[in-house]
Design a protein around this motif. Structure first.
Motif, short mmCIF file in Angstrom:
data_model
loop_
_atom_site.label_atom_id
_atom_site.label_comp_id
_atom_site.label_asym_id
_atom_site.label_seq_id
_atom_site.Cartn_x
_atom_site.Cartn_y
_atom_site.Cartn_z
N ASP A 264 4.09 8.38 -0.47
CA ASP A 264 3.17 7.78 0.48
C ASP A 264 3.55 6.34 0.83
O ASP A 264 3.12 5.81 1.84
N LYS A 265 4.37 5.73 -0.02
CA LYS A 265 4.68 4.31 0.17
C LYS A 265 6.19 4.11 0.18
O LYS A 265 6.96 5.06 0.12
N GLY A 266 6.59 2.85 0.21
CA GLY A 266 8.02 2.56 0.24
C GLY A 266 8.50 2.37 1.66
O GLY A 266 7.72 2.47 2.61
N VAL A 267 9.79 2.08 1.81
CA VAL A 267 10.36 1.88 3.14
C VAL A 267 10.41 3.23 3.86
O VAL A 267 10.91 4.21 3.32
N VAL A 268 9.87 3.24 5.05
CA VAL A 268 9.86 4.47 5.83
C VAL A 268 10.78 4.31 7.03
O VAL A 268 10.69 3.33 7.75
#
Lengths: 246, 80
Positions: free
Chosen positions: B27-31
């Motif tokens: 759901d998080k982190g660099v996208v």
């Protein structure tokens, strides 16, 4: 067909080979652009199915860098590009943002704090207050309006929800006041579910890690009605401020 | 030493549950979005797919109906 799986962005133009294997047991290395690089491995399309092993592999690669005292911007799971040129292009286009984000998370880890409360007890408490407020309104409504009962019921539900939100807000504020002292940044989410009063992530300098954990333990001791769930250290998943859109 | 706790690996296993990890990794982190990416299936699909595999997410219970759909789409492979 082979693709490039990306685990994270790190500082440093030095060539690396990690001891942790990547997806499908492939070697993890870095693709360098300027003074930053991307941690990658070569995958074919069967290598990154969403399963427990692969999720742990993704995390383990990033953690190896973290444990080597490297700032890492973790990618979301299953970030896959067509070739090395594409990842270089992204590093080039968003160079500034990556550098700034790396600077921000340098020397820090993400710590998670979930705070559960007794939902039933809190609801009862909120219900007493909501009942009182509705009674007051009921009194004021002299005549029996059509649909009055329905409206009052709606209003009561609204008061109930509002009451719970206010309680969660108060709790979050009190907890955050004590934890944010040890942290560089925070992300707070209230009442994600009715039992989860607060779901918070903190960006904590490594030297404050112990103090932060102690503070959580202390709050747990002081509040028997709450359940604190501490997790970490994590890569700074919640503190990425890069929008990569092509 | 004060820092010891931070340095030990793998940290994710020490304190926490798989669910905590999933919340972050999926759901998080660099996208990275856009044409350039080999658009790997919708994150929700991966999330739910994992839940099927692991049977560890409560919300799956409520979405029993969708399970079958997802499982079959996962078996077919999520890649284009």
């Amino acid at each position: 067909m082979y693709y490039v799986y990306v685990y994270g962005i790190i500082n440093g133009p030095k060539r690396l080979r990690l001891s942790q294997k990547g997806m499908g047991g492939q070697n993890v290395f870095n693709i360098i652009y300027g003074r930053i690089s991307a941690l990658v491995s070569i995958v074919d399309k069967n290598h990154f199915e969403p399963n427990e092993k692969n999720v742990f592999t993704h995390e383990a690669v990033i953690e190896e860098m973290m444990n080597n005292n490297q700032a890492v911007l973790p990618m979301r799971f299953a970030t896959v590009l067509n070739n090395k040129r594409e990842i270089k292009e992204i590093l080039r286009k968003h160079y500034r943002e990556f550098v700034n984000n790396l600077e921000k998370v340098k020397g820090a880890v993400e710590l998670g704090v979930k705070v559960f409360w007794e939902a039933e007890r809190m609801k009862k408490k909120a219900k007493i207050i909501a009942d009182k407020r509705v009674k007051k309104i009921e009194k004021k409504m002299a005549g029996k309006l059509p649909g009055q009962k329905y409206l009052l019921k709606k209003t009561k539900n609204y008061f109930l929800e509002e009451g719970l939100e206010q309680e969660a807000e108060k709790l979050a504020k009190a907890i955050n006041q004590r934890l944010s002292r040890h942290a560089r940044d925070s992300r707070l989410k209230k009442l994600a579910t009715e039992g989860l009063a607060l779901n918070a992530s903190y960006l904590v300098p490594k030297e404050n890690y112990q103090d932060f954990e102690n503070e959580v333990a202390k709050m747990q001791k002081e509040n028997k009605n709450l359940k604190f769930l501490f997790s970490g250290p994590w890569p700074p998943y919640n503190f990425i401020e890069v929008k990569v859109a092509q | 030493m004060k820092d010891e706790g931070v340095e030990k690996a793998p940290s994710s296993l020490r304190h926490t549950t798989l669910l905590e990890l999933l919340d972050r990794v999926l759901d998080k982190g660099v996208v990275i979005r856009g044409d350039i990416t080999l658009a790997v299936a919708d994150v929700d699909l991966i999330y739910l797919g994992l839940a099927v595999v692991l049977a560890s997410v409560e919300r799956m219970k409520k979405e029993r109906g969708r399970d079958i759909e997802l499982e079959s789409s996962l078996r077919k492979g999520i890649m284009p």
